[in-house]
Scaffold this motif. Structure first.
Motif, PDB file in Angstrom:
ATOM      1  N   ASP A  45     -30.249 -12.020 -28.244  1.00 30.35           N
ATOM      2  CA  ASP A  45     -31.383 -11.355 -27.607  1.00 30.35           C
ATOM      3  C   ASP A  45     -31.347 -11.673 -26.114  1.00 30.35           C
ATOM      4  O   ASP A  45     -30.976 -12.788 -25.714  1.00 30.35           O
ATOM      5  N   VAL A  46     -31.746 -10.712 -25.308  1.00 37.92           N
ATOM      6  CA  VAL A  46     -31.725 -10.863 -23.852  1.00 37.92           C
ATOM      7  C   VAL A  46     -32.962 -10.209 -23.262  1.00 37.92           C
ATOM      8  O   VAL A  46     -33.333  -9.096 -23.657  1.00 37.92           O
ATOM      9  N   VAL A  47     -33.585 -10.890 -22.302  1.00 40.39           N
ATOM     10  CA  VAL A  47     -34.670 -10.275 -21.553  1.00 40.39           C
ATOM     11  C   VAL A  47     -34.443 -10.544 -20.071  1.00 40.39           C
ATOM     12  O   VAL A  47     -34.006 -11.632 -19.687  1.00 40.39           O
ATOM     13  N   VAL A  48     -34.690  -9.535 -19.260  1.00 42.66           N
ATOM     14  CA  VAL A  48     -34.580  -9.644 -17.810  1.00 42.66           C
ATOM     15  C   VAL A  48     -35.885  -9.149 -17.199  1.00 42.66           C
ATOM     16  O   VAL A  48     -36.362  -8.060 -17.548  1.00 42.66           O
ATOM     17  N   LEU A  49     -36.462  -9.951 -16.314  1.00 45.32           N
ATOM     18  CA  LEU A  49     -37.725  -9.603 -15.668  1.00 45.32           C
ATOM     19  C   LEU A  49     -37.505  -9.324 -14.189  1.00 45.32           C
ATOM     20  O   LEU A  49     -36.720 -10.003 -13.529  1.00 45.32           O
ATOM     21  N   ASP A  50     -38.234  -8.333 -13.680  1.00 49.78           N
ATOM     22  CA  ASP A  50     -38.256  -8.073 -12.245  1.00 49.78           C
ATOM     23  C   ASP A  50     -39.239  -9.028 -11.574  1.00 49.78           C
ATOM     24  O   ASP A  50     -40.062  -9.666 -12.250  1.00 49.78           O
ATOM     25  N   PRO A  51     -39.188  -9.138 -10.254  1.00 52.32           N
ATOM     26  CA  PRO A  51     -40.062 -10.098  -9.560  1.00 52.32           C
ATOM     27  C   PRO A  51     -41.550  -9.920  -9.832  1.00 52.32           C
ATOM     28  O   PRO A  51     -42.301 -10.902  -9.791  1.00 52.32           O
ATOM     29  N   ASP A  52     -41.981  -8.700 -10.145  1.00 55.55           N
ATOM     30  CA  ASP A  52     -43.396  -8.469 -10.416  1.00 55.55           C
ATOM     31  C   ASP A  52     -43.778  -8.805 -11.854  1.00 55.55           C
ATOM     32  O   ASP A  52     -44.932  -8.623 -12.254  1.00 55.55           O
ATOM     33  N   GLY A  53     -42.820  -9.315 -12.626  1.00 61.01           N
ATOM     34  CA  GLY A  53     -43.090  -9.695 -14.005  1.00 61.01           C
ATOM     35  C   GLY A  53     -42.838  -8.604 -15.015  1.00 61.01           C
ATOM     36  O   GLY A  53     -42.911  -8.856 -16.230  1.00 61.01           O
ATOM     37  N   SER A  54     -42.547  -7.391 -14.566  1.00 61.78           N
ATOM     38  CA  SER A  54     -42.269  -6.302 -15.496  1.00 61.78           C
ATOM     39  C   SER A  54     -40.901  -6.495 -16.133  1.00 61.78           C
ATOM     40  O   SER A  54     -40.011  -7.154 -15.571  1.00 61.78           O
ATOM     41  N   THR A  55     -40.734  -5.932 -17.311  1.00 60.45           N
ATOM     42  CA  THR A  55     -39.489  -6.088 -18.055  1.00 60.45           C
ATOM     43  C   THR A  55     -38.474  -5.059 -17.586  1.00 60.45           C
ATOM     44  O   THR A  55     -38.686  -3.856 -17.708  1.00 60.45           O
ATOM     45  N   ARG A  56     -37.376  -5.556 -17.067  1.00 61.90           N
ATOM     46  CA  ARG A  56     -36.302  -4.690 -16.583  1.00 61.90           C
ATOM     47  C   ARG A  56     -35.344  -4.328 -17.716  1.00 61.90           C
ATOM     48  O   ARG A  56     -34.819  -3.216 -17.783  1.00 61.90           O
ATOM     49  N   LEU A  57     -35.109  -5.291 -18.617  1.00 56.91           N
ATOM     50  CA  LEU A  57     -34.188  -5.090 -19.732  1.00 56.91           C
ATOM     51  C   LEU A  57     -34.647  -5.948 -20.897  1.00 56.91           C
ATOM     52  O   LEU A  57     -34.987  -7.120 -20.709  1.00 56.91           O
ATOM     53  N   ALA A  58     -34.682  -5.368 -22.079  1.00 64.46           N
ATOM     54  CA  ALA A  58     -35.031  -6.118 -23.287  1.00 64.46           C
ATOM     55  C   ALA A  58     -34.112  -5.664 -24.410  1.00 64.46           C
ATOM     56  O   ALA A  58     -34.119  -4.492 -24.787  1.00 64.46           O
ATOM     57  N   LEU A  59     -33.319  -6.589 -24.918  1.00 68.43           N
ATOM     58  CA  LEU A  59     -32.393  -6.310 -26.010  1.00 68.43           C
ATOM     59  C   LEU A  59     -32.686  -7.275 -27.147  1.00 68.43           C
ATOM     60  O   LEU A  59     -32.728  -8.486 -26.949  1.00 68.43           O
ATOM     61  N   GLY A  60     -32.903  -6.743 -28.338  1.00 75.51           N
ATOM     62  CA  GLY A  60     -33.221  -7.587 -29.470  1.00 75.51           C
ATOM     63  C   GLY A  60     -34.684  -7.987 -29.476  1.00 75.51           C
ATOM     64  O   GLY A  60     -35.547  -7.272 -28.961  1.00 75.51           O
TER      65      GLY A  60
END
Length: 309
Positions: free
Chosen positions: A23-38
């Motif tokens: 599973d992978v999650v990437v957040l942008d500086p404003d806290g929004s989710t840029r990428l969510a896998l799994g």
């Protein structure tokens, strides 16, 4: 139910031998989710990737440490001589000794350091720096040191509240980590938020880790190689295939390999950094060798297209 996704392939002599999911999650500086896998929202144990937040809790409890000692408090160190000497020195400054450590005795993680020892010691256990920091925080406040690992101890209550605040969510479960300290479950997204906070409100911890990556890990280890490779990066591995990091602009990521294979986490971390356009010398970190007869015959590498959402 969201399931882990294929992330890493093991290739031997040109043929795919296996895969690791995660599973992978990437957040942008404003806290929004840029990428969510799994599955990035269910509780998980960050293991040692949570040590920077535990160190932030020690600072909140009033502990003051120079950067070298603060980096050591976040460490999963290799038990090399420099690590052991630094732990002993930290304890001595607070009139403590290795006898006060409550982490279990263990061999150094570094092979040469292990070969130089004839017995397991508490001080060579990879978490002894964190435990030394916890003991120092207790000494600073006049708190008892014999029970510093108890979840009811004022230090652990302070650390727990700091973890929840940095993760932006309540702690879902409390367990006992391999070193004996309380372990707090948060989501993978919460772990990424922790690292966003490291480059924000809790910057002293990140600055110490960046300045002393060898103390955080050890010779040839992932954090000691990755942080110097990318300007301003702060990263921390955790057992069972966990890896989390943040860039200085607040972009952050957290990774969990489902089968706990530590070998899979670095190729994914490098892939995420490249996905984010991070600059740095990452070529030597992108793949791990697969050996046959003592010679490289393949690699452990990011599965092509794995990070395409």
């Amino acid at each position: 139910m969201t399931h882990p996704v294929p992330l890493v392939e093991i290739v031997r002599s040109g043929l795919r031998e296996g895969m690791h999911h995660g599973d992978v999650v990437v957040l942008d500086p404003d806290g929004s989710t840029r990428l969510a896998l799994g599955d990035v929202d269910s509780p998980m144990y960050p293991r040692s990737a949570l040590k920077p937040a535990q160190s932030a809790g020690m600072l909140r409890a009033g502990l003051e440490l120079p950067a070298e000692d603060l980096a050591l408090a976040t460490a999963s160190h290799s038990g090399e001589e420099g690590h052991v000497a630094a732990v002993r020195a930290l304890l001595e400054r607070f009139e403590l000794s290795t006898a006060d450590l409550r982490c279990p005795p263990d061999w150094p993680m570094n092979e040469a350091a292990r070969d130089a020892r004839d017995a397991k010691l508490r001080v060579t256990m990879n978490c002894s720096g964190k435990h030394a920091g916890m003991l120092a925080a207790c000494a600073r406040n006049g708190w008892s040191t014999s029970d510093y690992l108890a979840i009811s101890h004022p230090l652990q209550r302070t650390i727990a509240s700091t973890v929840a605040e940095m993760a932006g969510e309540p702690i879902a479960n409390t367990a006992v980590d391999g070193c004996g300290a309380p372990l707090f479950a948060v989501s993978l997204t919460g772990l990424a938020r922790v690292f966003q906070n490291l480059v924000g409100a809790h910057r002293p911890v990140a600055e110490a880790m960046r300045a002393h990556p060898w103390l955080v890990s050890g010779t040839g280890r992932e954090d000691a190689r990755l942080m110097p490779a990318v300007d301003g990066l702060v990263s921390k591995i955790g057992a069972e295939g966990v890896f989390a990091f943040a860039l200085p602009d607040g972009r952050a990521a957290a990774i969990k390999i489902s089968d706990g294979a530590d070998r899979a986490r670095l190729p994914v971390a490098v892939g995420v950094l490249r996905h984010l356009g991070a600059s740095g010398d990452l070529d030597d970190l992108a793949e791990l060798p697969v050996y046959g007869g003592g010679e490289p015959v393949g690699s452990v590498r990011l599965l092509p297209g794995a990070l395409e959402s």
